[in-house]
Scaffold this motif. Structure first.
Motif, mmCIF file in Angstrom:
data_model
loop_
_atom_site.group_PDB
_atom_site.id
_atom_site.type_symbol
_atom_site.label_atom_id
_atom_site.label_comp_id
_atom_site.label_asym_id
_atom_site.label_seq_id
_atom_site.Cartn_x
_atom_site.Cartn_y
_atom_site.Cartn_z
ATOM 1 N N LYS A 46 -7.953 2.615 7.633
ATOM 2 C CA LYS A 46 -7.593 1.780 6.489
ATOM 3 C C LYS A 46 -6.314 1.007 6.789
ATOM 4 N N GLN A 101 -0.005 7.379 -1.098
ATOM 5 C CA GLN A 101 -1.186 8.107 -1.541
ATOM 6 C C GLN A 101 -2.476 7.337 -1.292
ATOM 7 N N SER A 102 -2.372 6.020 -1.106
ATOM 8 C CA SER A 102 -3.572 5.213 -0.829
ATOM 9 C C SER A 102 -3.847 5.104 0.661
ATOM 10 N N LEU A 125 -2.424 0.498 -8.375
ATOM 11 C CA LEU A 125 -2.153 0.705 -6.955
ATOM 12 C C LEU A 125 -2.894 -0.311 -6.092
ATOM 13 N N TYR A 126 -2.198 -0.844 -5.114
ATOM 14 C CA TYR A 126 -2.782 -1.773 -4.141
ATOM 15 C C TYR A 126 -3.637 -0.959 -3.181
ATOM 16 N N ASP A 127 -4.919 -1.269 -3.091
ATOM 17 C CA ASP A 127 -5.809 -0.459 -2.265
ATOM 18 C C ASP A 127 -6.989 -1.305 -1.800
ATOM 19 N N GLU A 128 -7.747 -0.765 -0.856
ATOM 20 C CA GLU A 128 -8.922 -1.470 -0.351
ATOM 21 C C GLU A 128 -10.034 -1.440 -1.391
ATOM 22 N N ASP A 167 -4.938 6.756 3.213
ATOM 23 C CA ASP A 167 -5.580 8.034 3.499
ATOM 24 C C ASP A 167 -6.267 8.108 4.861
ATOM 25 N N LEU A 184 0.856 -1.190 0.000
ATOM 26 C CA LEU A 184 0.000 0.000 0.000
ATOM 27 C C LEU A 184 0.892 1.241 0.000
ATOM 28 N N ASP A 228 -4.881 -4.833 -6.437
ATOM 29 C CA ASP A 228 -4.458 -3.828 -7.408
ATOM 30 C C ASP A 228 -5.194 -3.986 -8.738
#
Length: 294
Positions: free
Chosen positions: A60, A53-54, A138-141, A56, A50, A128
């Motif tokens: 999270k 920028q992800s 991007l790896y994110d939720e 946040d 992560l 991602d």
């Protein structure tokens, strides 16, 4: 602010590791209950997927940590009591170590007015692949399960349109969870996994779909009656050249029926441990590879 959480995440991961070592011991029916410090590092490695920028919100980050320990430790558990015991331990860590209300951190996963359960955490996804057109991936939720299902359905259609062996799959929830798990593993360098299940349960299909979604090359051996150690070594040379020589991200998919000799397993172990197999290449071939790599 997140730097202050680093120590907490490290200590909490160590707590989970020690808990697994003490409570999930290997038995004849649970022979894969073997944990080591590599599992500790895989949790941290997963969190590092992560990017800034992800990240946040602190919540999270808490959910990311829970997701990673679930993928590394929980996914090996085959007993309902073991899973519930692990869930209770994670809930305790979030409450006592993170000083957070577990229900609030995961409120979007549970039903309104009810406690968040272990089953609710099945809806916790990070990956991602939710935006296939995004170059950065991007790896994110991932919080929209319907959107996730649409992405995988589209990826499956895309795979079947270009593949010589189309897969007529129904992407129900359990299959989506498995593809998501495999995709997370492929995201990490030098990664590997063992897919356990009865024949025809879709293990290879999930791996193929995850490989296609990651835009990786898929390499498989073709077993014949004459297939032996010589042919196996030839295939390994092709595989390693594809990944290292040509620089193509590659997934090597092999099933238990293709292992015709114990030496196959030994070679696979050497690739996983050191990425090298002694005497695989002739001196002139090795020299050619070294020259090209320079």
């Amino acid at each position: 602010n997140y730097k202050n959480l680093t120590k907490i995440f490290i200590e909490s991961t160590l707590d989970v590791y020690n808990f697994a070592m003490e409570n999930f011991l290997p038995t004849p029916t649970k022979s894969h209950y073997v944990f080591n410090l590599r599992d500790f590092s895989r949790v941290i490695q997963g969190m590092l997927l992560l990017v800034g920028q992800s990240a946040d919100s602190p919540n999270k980050m808490y959910r990311l940590w829970v997701h990673e320990v679930y993928r590394v430790f929980y996914d090996r558990l085959v007993d309902a009591d073991d899973r519930q015991k692990f869930f209770t331990q994670i809930k305790s860590i979030v409450t006592d170590k993170f000083k957070q209300n577990f229900g609030k951190v995961f409120s979007h996963l549970g039903q309104i007015g009810k406690e968040v359960t272990d089953n609710d955490l099945r809806s916790l996804f990070f990956g991602d692949y939710i935006n296939p057109a995004d170059v950065n991936k991007l790896y994110d939720e991932i919080t929209d399960f319907d959107a996730l299902k649409d992405v995988m359905d589209n990826a499956l259609d895309d795979h079947d349109a270009i593949s010589k062996a189309p897969m007529k799959l129904v992407m129900f929830r359990y299959a989506i969870e498995h593809v998501s798990r495999i995709s997370r593993i492929l995201k990490q360098p030098n990664s590997h996994c063992v897919l356990v299940g009865v024949g025809g349960s879709g293990r290879q299909s999930c791996a193929r779909l995850a490989t296609h979604m990651a835009d990786y090359e898929l390499f498989q051996i073709e077993i014949t009656k004459q297939y032996g150690t010589t042919e196996w070594r030839d295939d390994l040379r092709k595989l390693l050249k594809m990944a290292g020589y040509d620089g193509k991200p590659t997934v090597f998919l092999i099933n238990d029926n293709q292992i015709k000799s114990e030496s196959f397993v030994e070679d696979i172990n050497m690739i996983l441990n050191s990425a090298d197999i002694p005497n695989l290449y002739e001196p002139d071939e090795r020299g050619e590879i070294l020259e090209r790599m320079q």
